[in-house]
Structures are given as structure tokens and as C-alpha cells.
Write an enzyme that holds these catalytic residues in place. Structure first.
Site, PDB file in Angstrom:
ATOM      1  N   HIS A 257       0.850  -1.280   0.033  1.00  0.00           N
ATOM      2  CA  HIS A 257       0.029  -0.046   0.247  1.00  0.00           C
ATOM      3  C   HIS A 257       0.966   1.490  -0.091  1.00  0.00           C
ATOM      4  CE1 HIS A 257      -2.995   2.806   1.125  1.00  0.00           C
ATOM      5  NE2 HIS A 257      -4.058   1.897   0.675  1.00  0.00           N
TER       6      HIS A 257
ATOM      7  N   ASP B 124      -8.005  -5.337   0.210  1.00  0.00           N
ATOM      8  CA  ASP B 124      -8.375  -6.255  -0.976  1.00  0.00           C
ATOM      9  C   ASP B 124      -7.976  -7.479  -1.093  1.00  0.00           C
ATOM     10  OD1 ASP B 124      -9.859  -3.958  -2.301  1.00  0.00           O
ATOM     11  OD2 ASP B 124      -7.869  -3.283  -3.164  1.00  0.00           O
TER      12      ASP B 124
END
Ligand code: ACO
Length: 433
Positions: free
Chosen positions: A309, A367
Site C-alpha cells: 500500500h 483487497d
């Protein structure tokens, strides 16, 4: 703490103001840099650039903290609902019972879409991606409400409450209709008696001869999924919404642009990409062991999707919440002996002790699990990113409002470092080689 930073450039010394946010985040204010020195900052991907002041969401990526309007995501996930959280994000405060009731009424009233929009669906090819349909339909919604989409921020803000409710409510109807259209199925009209998530699931899965009645665990999983996606600071799609809004564009157009930005696999498309990755690992007879090695090759197409991320350099707090709730609901969601889940767990365990991932601070993001949850709820893969867009709508709306309400706001217009050809003269066609 110093109040200025000193920058020495050529023979000039510049004192740049320091700005501090309410959570102690510090920034060097370079707004006068180019005027005073002719230099600009180069920050590919904007990883070190604060593009705005915002009071919506706070993230501390190193500490794994996420707060909407000051409230920790863990508390909202435990006590709130998507709709209450949407109200909080959009308006800045948790609603009173009367405000909550009014918001629900507005959502109920605005759930149906104009019957003529059904013809628009017929214009798309049957296999059109629902994200393409969603962005087109959201933008076209503005055509049905020209008085709410004037591209005059002052006028559009006067009707903000109604416009926000229209978008939050209709995005769910549009999304469900795009699924029904893609399957050649009749549309299910929204029902007034159902809460937000149950109503969406009804519009997706009811048939003319059998209503779909969502299990409480399924509705709750969807509610949590949407709540966890409701905002996430200045990510790619939210920055896109702000960029479009900064030109004066209305809320429909700005959120439609957010949908396009969200579509890519490095952003909202990652949940779909995770599932595709797990399926292809399974199809190749790998249990994840070979794939983990490939993911360390540095090749973009071999990345471990759902890992890493831009902001979180530790566990994504949303991933932690979604993983826990997913495990506790596995039985009720009807999941047992799922080979894809086994592969996902093996990949996660291997990556969490592998030097490659640890050194680069690559941990599971939301996700990694959300695709598995969507699959368990029965949402088809090409709708995963659409679900993310429904969830992210409150954040986009709140960020649009910040841009539209800022009287000193300027159009977003970054500079560049030009690296192309220097001046040259036009070559006529017959002289070109
Ligand atoms: N698998 C393997 N290696 C990775 C991964 C990954 N998922 N992510 C990053 N790396 C590696 C890069 O190859 C790079 O290695 P290097 O230093 O040897 O060159 C290093 O880690 C840093 O990567 P960057 O691309 O510079 O990191 P950045 O912050 O720009 O990208 C991103 C973040 C896009 C999320 C990236 O980690 C990624 O592609 N992850 C997979 C896609 C994904 O899950 N996206 C969802 C994001 S969350 C969301 O949108 C809700």
C-alpha cells in the site's frame, strides 16, 4: 518545532513556512517556491505532496491508524452502519436520530432511477464492464437533474443535501441494474421496506418468481465491506474527484471521474485482481509456493495482488477487521473447503515471514480479503470494483464538498519536468525518413 524551513538554492536562501495538521502532521509550504526561485518540486506519484487541507479522514500508515472525522475505524466497524458512517463522512458529525431519519427518507425516496435510463442500458454491449456502465450512468444522472448540476459551485452547494442523497442511493440501483442488464435479466425495482444493503441484494438477486431474502450475516458482511471502504484520504480516485471538482464541475461528473480512476488494478481493481490471481494459481496446480517466488521477481504482472500500500507500511487496519469478521462468518456465508481461501492463507503466511515483503513493508491490504468476501456473498467478479465504488461514494462526496466550499480554492494544475525534444523545425512529409 521550527516555524520555517530554510532552503538554499543557488545563491538564494528561502524561508518556507511549516504547516502542522491537527494530528501533528508537518508540511513545508512551498506555494511561493516557483514564484521566488523558478524551481518546482519533482515528486513522481505525489508520495511526498500534500495536495490539500482536508478534515475528512486521518491515516497514519506507519502506525496502521484510520479515522473518519476523528472516529477510529475499529469503533465505527463495531457500532455503526454504512449509512450512518456515510452521513458522518459527508456532514462531519454523527447524525442525531432526527437527522438519521431524514437521511434514510431521502435515500428511500431517491432509490428509483428514471425509467428512460433503462434504454441507456440497452445501448451497451452485453459484455460491457459494469465499471464503464457505472461511470457513464453516474455522469448522465446529472442530465436528469440540471438544477443540481449547474457547474456553479455556489448553486450546486445550495442543493448539496439532496444531490448527495441522490448519488448515495441511486449508485446502488445503477450498479444492480448494470448487473441485471449484463445477464439479460429483468430489472428489480428498489423496495421501500428494505434497508440499504438488503435492498441492493434484492435488486441484484431477486427474480420475478422468487424474492431474494438476504441472510443477516450476508447483509452485515456487505454493510461492513461498504463501511470500511467509505473513505481513504487522498488516494488516486479521491484526488481525481478533487481535481475534476477544482475546475468547477458538478458532483455527478466529479464522482463519475472517481469511478474511472478506481477501475485500475493498482487501486480498486485490486480486489478483482486478487481473485484472478488465486484462480490462476489454483488452475496451475500451485499451492502458492511457486507464485510467492515469482512475486519477488519485481515484474509488475507478477505482483502479489492485495499486498502493499502506498500509505500503510504496516497491516492495513481495514484488512485486520475484514479478516476477523470474515473468519467468524465463514460458516454462515456458506464457505467450507474453498481451495482459493486455502491458497490465500498460504500466500499470506508465507509473505508475512519472507524477507522480500518484510524489507519493503508489504502487508495485506483490504483487497486481499474483500474479494473473497464478495465471492462468498455471491457478487460476480466483474462487480467487485463496482462494490468498492458504492462504498467509496461518501468519501468522494465529502471531498467534492471541501473543494466546492473553499472560497480560496484554485484549479488543480501541477507542473512537470519536460524531458522531450528541444525546439526543432517542421519537416515536410517527403523529407521524413
Ligand atoms: N508484490 C510484489 N512486490 C511488490 C508489491 C506486490 N504486491 N507491491 C510493491 N512491490 C515492490 C515493488 O516491486 C518495489 O520493489 P523494488 O523496491 O525492489 O523496486 C517496492 O515493493 C515498492 O513498490 P512501489 O510500486 O514503489 O510501491 P507503491 O507505493 O508505488 O505502490 C501499490 C503501492 C500500487 C499498492 C503496490 O504495492 C501494488 O501494486 N500492490 C498490488 C496491487 C494492490 O493490492 N493494490 C491495492 C491497493 S489498496 C486499495 O486501492 C484499496
Amino acid at each position: 518545532m521550527p516555524s520555517t524551513a530554510t532552503l538554499k538554492l543557488e545563491n538564494k536562501e528561502l524561508h518556507l513556512p511549516i504547516i502542522t495538521g491537527t494530528e501533528g502532521e508537518k508540511a513545508v509550504d512551498i506555494r511561493n517556491l516557483r514564484n521566488e526561485t523558478g524551481y518546482v518540486c519533482y515528486d513522481d506519484g505525489f508520495g511526498n505532496t500534500g495536495s490539500c487541507e482536508s478534515a475528512v479522514t486521518f491515516i497514519d500508515g506507519e502506525a496502521g491508524i484510520l479515522r473518519y472525522r476523528g472516529y477510529p475505524i475499529e469503533q465505527l466497524a463495531e457500532h455503526s452502519s454504512f449509512i450512518e458512517t456515510a452521513y458522518l463522512i459527508i456532514n462531519g458529525e454523527l447524525p442525531t436520530p432526527a437527522q438519521r431519519k431524514r437521511f434514510s427518507q431521502l435515500l428511500t425516496e431517491n432509490a428509483p432511477i428514471h425509467s428512460s435510463t433503462e434504454h441507456l442500458y440497452e445501448g451497451f454491449p452485453w459484455d460491457a464492464h459494469p465499471m464503464a456502465i457505472l461511470s457513464a450512468m453516474l455522469n448522465s444522472l446529472g442530465c436528469y437533474y440540471p438544477h443540481l448540476a449547474t457547474n456553479d459551485h455556489q448553486r450546486d452547494l445550495q442543493n448539496f443535501e439532496e444531490t448527495a442523497a441522490i448519488i448515495i442511493s441511486k449508485v446502488r440501483t445503477i450498479a444492480a441494474y448494470s448487473y441485471r442488464a449484463s445477464r439479460g435479466l429483468p430489472y428489480n425495482y428498489p423496495r421501500r421496506d428494505l434497508p440499504y444493503c438488503e435492498n441492493f441484494l434484492h435488486m441484484m438477486f431477486s427474480t420475478p418468481f422468487e424474492p431474494y431474502i438476504a441472510l443477516p450475516e450476508v447483509a452485515q458482511a456487505l454493510n461492513l465491506f461498504l463501511l470500511l471502504h467509505a473513505d481513504h484520504e487522498q488516494n488516486c480516485s479521491t484526488s481525481t474527484v478533487r481535481t475534476v471538482a477544482s475546475s468547477g464541475a458538478n458532483l455527478f461528473a466529479s464522482t463519475a471521474a472517481g469511478v474511472c480512476a478506481l477501475w485500475g488494478p493498482l487501486h480498486g481493481g485490486a480486489n478483482m485482481a486478487v481473485l484472478e490471481m488465486l484462480k490462476s494459481i489454483h488452475a496451475e496446480g500451485d499451492d502458492g509456493t511457486k507464485f510467492i517466488e515469482l512475486a519477488k521477481s519485481g515484474k509488475a504482472d507478477k505482483r502479489l495482488m492485495g499486498f502493499g500500500h502506498r500509505v500503510y507500511k504496516h497491516y492495513d487496519p481495514r484488512a485486520k477487521i475484514i479478516k476477523e469478521s470474515f473468519y467468524s462468518a465463514l460458516g454462515s456465508l456458506g464457505i467450507k473447503n474453498d481451495p482459493l481461501l486455502d491458497i490465500a492463507m498460504r500466500l499470506e503466511a508465507a509473505a508475512l515471514k519472507d524477507d522480500y515483503f518484510l524489507a519493503r513493508k508489504l502487508y495485506p491490504n483490504v483487497d486481499f480479503y474483500s474479494g473473497l468476501i464478495m465471492r462468498a456473498i455471491g457478487i460476480p467478479e466483474n462487480m467487485f470494483t463496482v462494490m468498492f465504488a458504492i462504498g467509496r461514494m461518501p468519501g468522494w462526496i465529502a471531498n467534492w464538498k471541501e473543494v466546492a466550499s473553499n472560497p480560496k480554492g484554485r484549479i488543480y494544475r501541477p507542473r512537470q519536468i519536460y524531458v522531450g525534444a528541444t525546439k526543432r523545425d517542421y519537416v515536410p512529409p517527403h523529407q521524413r525518413r
